[in-house]
Write an enzyme that holds these catalytic residues in place. Structure first.
Site, PDB file in Angstrom:
ATOM      1  N   ASN A  43      40.967  33.162  48.073  1.00  0.00           N
ATOM      2  CA  ASN A  43      39.816  34.068  48.028  1.00  0.00           C
ATOM      3  C   ASN A  43      38.807  33.559  49.054  1.00  0.00           C
ATOM      4  O   ASN A  43      38.066  32.613  48.789  1.00  0.00           O
ATOM      5  CB  ASN A  43      39.227  34.065  46.614  1.00  0.00           C
ATOM      6  CG  ASN A  43      37.947  34.889  46.517  1.00  0.00           C
ATOM      7  OD1 ASN A  43      37.585  35.608  47.451  1.00  0.00           O
ATOM      8  ND2 ASN A  43      37.258  34.778  45.381  1.00  0.00           N
ATOM      9  N   LYS A  70      36.173  34.894  50.150  1.00  0.00           N
ATOM     10  CA  LYS A  70      34.796  35.337  49.892  1.00  0.00           C
ATOM     11  C   LYS A  70      34.169  35.837  51.198  1.00  0.00           C
ATOM     12  O   LYS A  70      34.893  36.339  52.057  1.00  0.00           O
ATOM     13  CB  LYS A  70      33.989  34.222  49.218  1.00  0.00           C
ATOM     14  CG  LYS A  70      34.742  33.666  47.992  1.00  0.00           C
ATOM     15  CD  LYS A  70      33.911  32.809  47.091  1.00  0.00           C
ATOM     16  CE  LYS A  70      34.776  32.286  45.944  1.00  0.00           C
ATOM     17  NZ  LYS A  70      34.044  31.489  44.983  1.00  0.00           N
ATOM     18  N   HIS A 112      35.927  39.297  39.533  1.00  0.00           N
ATOM     19  CA  HIS A 112      35.536  37.911  39.840  1.00  0.00           C
ATOM     20  C   HIS A 112      34.152  37.654  39.249  1.00  0.00           C
ATOM     21  O   HIS A 112      33.293  38.553  39.239  1.00  0.00           O
ATOM     22  CB  HIS A 112      35.524  37.694  41.351  1.00  0.00           C
ATOM     23  CG  HIS A 112      35.360  36.252  41.719  1.00  0.00           C
ATOM     24  ND1 HIS A 112      34.135  35.627  41.694  1.00  0.00           N
ATOM     25  CD2 HIS A 112      36.270  35.313  42.062  1.00  0.00           C
ATOM     26  CE1 HIS A 112      34.303  34.350  42.028  1.00  0.00           C
ATOM     27  NE2 HIS A 112      35.591  34.128  42.254  1.00  0.00           N
ATOM     28  N   GLU A 152      31.622  36.253  40.351  1.00  0.00           N
ATOM     29  CA  GLU A 152      30.512  36.539  41.266  1.00  0.00           C
ATOM     30  C   GLU A 152      30.201  38.043  41.279  1.00  0.00           C
ATOM     31  O   GLU A 152      29.047  38.448  41.391  1.00  0.00           O
ATOM     32  CB  GLU A 152      30.834  36.016  42.676  1.00  0.00           C
ATOM     33  CG  GLU A 152      30.748  34.498  42.711  1.00  0.00           C
ATOM     34  CD  GLU A 152      31.600  33.837  43.784  1.00  0.00           C
ATOM     35  OE1 GLU A 152      32.058  34.516  44.711  1.00  0.00           O
ATOM     36  OE2 GLU A 152      31.819  32.609  43.660  1.00  0.00           O
ATOM     37  N   GLU A 207      39.378  31.633  35.344  1.00  0.00           N
ATOM     38  CA  GLU A 207      38.421  30.890  36.167  1.00  0.00           C
ATOM     39  C   GLU A 207      37.187  30.548  35.338  1.00  0.00           C
ATOM     40  O   GLU A 207      36.268  31.387  35.204  1.00  0.00           O
ATOM     41  CB  GLU A 207      37.990  31.731  37.378  1.00  0.00           C
ATOM     42  CG  GLU A 207      39.124  32.079  38.314  1.00  0.00           C
ATOM     43  CD  GLU A 207      38.636  32.247  39.757  1.00  0.00           C
ATOM     44  OE1 GLU A 207      39.169  31.559  40.625  1.00  0.00           O
ATOM     45  OE2 GLU A 207      37.710  33.043  39.989  1.00  0.00           O
ATOM     46  N   GLY A 263      33.458  26.391  42.539  1.00  0.00           N
ATOM     47  CA  GLY A 263      32.642  25.836  43.621  1.00  0.00           C
ATOM     48  C   GLY A 263      31.819  24.619  43.231  1.00  0.00           C
ATOM     49  O   GLY A 263      30.914  24.228  43.968  1.00  0.00           O
ATOM     50  N   SER A 301      37.561  25.142  41.762  1.00  0.00           N
ATOM     51  CA  SER A 301      37.584  23.822  42.406  1.00  0.00           C
ATOM     52  C   SER A 301      38.982  23.234  42.603  1.00  0.00           C
ATOM     53  O   SER A 301      39.145  22.014  42.609  1.00  0.00           O
ATOM     54  CB  SER A 301      36.683  22.832  41.650  1.00  0.00           C
ATOM     55  OG  SER A 301      35.338  23.275  41.715  1.00  0.00           O
ATOM     56  N   GLY A 354      39.285  29.134  46.190  1.00  0.00           N
ATOM     57  CA  GLY A 354      38.149  29.615  46.969  1.00  0.00           C
ATOM     58  C   GLY A 354      37.898  28.708  48.167  1.00  0.00           C
ATOM     59  O   GLY A 354      38.587  28.786  49.186  1.00  0.00           O
ATOM     60  N   GLY A 355      36.937  27.807  48.028  1.00  0.00           N
ATOM     61  CA  GLY A 355      36.497  26.945  49.129  1.00  0.00           C
ATOM     62  C   GLY A 355      37.625  26.299  49.927  1.00  0.00           C
ATOM     63  O   GLY A 355      37.613  26.316  51.166  1.00  0.00           O
TER      64      GLY A 355
HETATM   65  P1  PGA Z   1      36.552  27.588  44.283  1.00  0.00           P
HETATM   66  O1  PGA Z   1      36.477  29.163  44.005  1.00  0.00           O
HETATM   67  O2  PGA Z   1      37.993  27.245  44.512  1.00  0.00           O
HETATM   68  O3  PGA Z   1      35.710  27.395  45.518  1.00  0.00           O
HETATM   69  O4  PGA Z   1      35.991  26.913  43.082  1.00  0.00           O
HETATM   70  C1  PGA Z   1      37.452  29.799  43.233  1.00  0.00           C
HETATM   71  C2  PGA Z   1      37.120  31.254  43.094  1.00  0.00           C
HETATM   72  O5  PGA Z   1      35.922  31.594  43.059  1.00  0.00           O
HETATM   73  O6  PGA Z   1      38.019  32.097  43.012  1.00  0.00           O
END
Ligand code: PGA
Length: 237
Positions: free
Chosen positions: A9, A11, A85, A87, A157, A163, A199, A220-221
């Site tokens: 992802n 983002k 998600h 967010e 999640e 994050g 994470s 994500g990151g």
């Molecule tokens: P992250 O994000 O791996 O940066 O924690 C995961 C996500 O939001 O899908």
């Protein structure tokens, strides 16, 4: 441990030059599902990636300025969409009712859905994690009769792990993932793949990949850095 799914992802990250470089660097690793910003989707498709998006409109077409529909995405060759998600839920007011509409539109247009669910830290501390997840699954998927093991993936999640560098213990992840599997089987008679997200990185992937109930990872990151993302993909191949 082999053959777990890896979804990236991205983002709202990376400029066009960075995307070009990223695609170059990721050659040979197109077996992940990559979810870039809409504008970059054609570049990933043309480079042979299985491509998804991070959200989808709840309408097919019409006067909805700024939105992108499942119909349009499918016509381009997009295969997956993330929906719900945290967010989107928190920052853009995606309610469970709206999420359900988005799921219906995605499935009708043959996009596979990666539905995100998860609890806040307060909910976890108050022993409400399972309740929160059950509430989400029971509303988001209610009466959608065309969901099956192939067109629906659930991503667990925990919001407090996204994050933040904080990751639940393997036992805690296993407990929730097993609960999601039991619930979807009991309520909807399906056995979807269930991913873990929050994470995940190149340093913890080997440990996380030990969890038998986990069918893959939503990253994500760490998916923004090819060296890290490649390590994750290789660890679960
Ligand atoms: P992250 O994000 O791996 O940066 O924690 C995961 C996500 O939001 O899908």
């Amino acid at each position: 441990m082999a053959n777990k799914l890896v979804v990236g992802n991205m983002k709202m990250n990376l400029s066009y030059d960075e995307i070009e470089e990223y695609i170059d660097r990721m050659q040979g690793y197109q077996d992940c599902i990559i979810c870039p910003s809409y504008i970059y989707v054609p570049y990933f498709i043309d480079s042979g990636f299985t491509t998804g998006v991070q959200d989808v409109a709840s309408y097919d077409n019409g006067s909805y300025t700024g939105e992108v529909s499942a119909k349009q995405l499918a016509s381009l060759g997009v295969k997956y969409t993330i929906i719900g998600h945290s967010e989107r839920r928190e920052l853009f007011n995606d309610t469970d009712a709206l999420i359900k509409e988005k799921i219906i539109k995605a499935l009708t247009n043959n996009l596979k859905v990666i539905l995100c669910v998860g609890e806040t830290l307060t909910e976890r501390e108050n022993d409400q994690a399972k309740k929160k997840i059950a509430d989400q699954l029971l509303t988001d998927l209610k009466d959608i009769d065309n969901i099956n093991d192939d067109n629906l993936i659930i991503a667990y999640e925990p919001i407090w792990a996204i994050g933040t560098g904080k990751v639940p213990s393997n036992d805690d992840i296993d407990e929730i993932i097993s609960y999601i599997k039991e619930l979807t089987n009991k309520e909807y008679h399906i056995n979807p793949k269930v991913l873990y997200g929050g994470s995940t990185n190149d340093a913890n992937i080997k440990e996380l990949a030990q969890i038998k109930s986990v069918d893959g990872f939503l990253v994500g990151g760490a998916c923004l850095v090819p060296d890290k993302f490649i390590k994750i993909i290789e660890a679960v191949r």
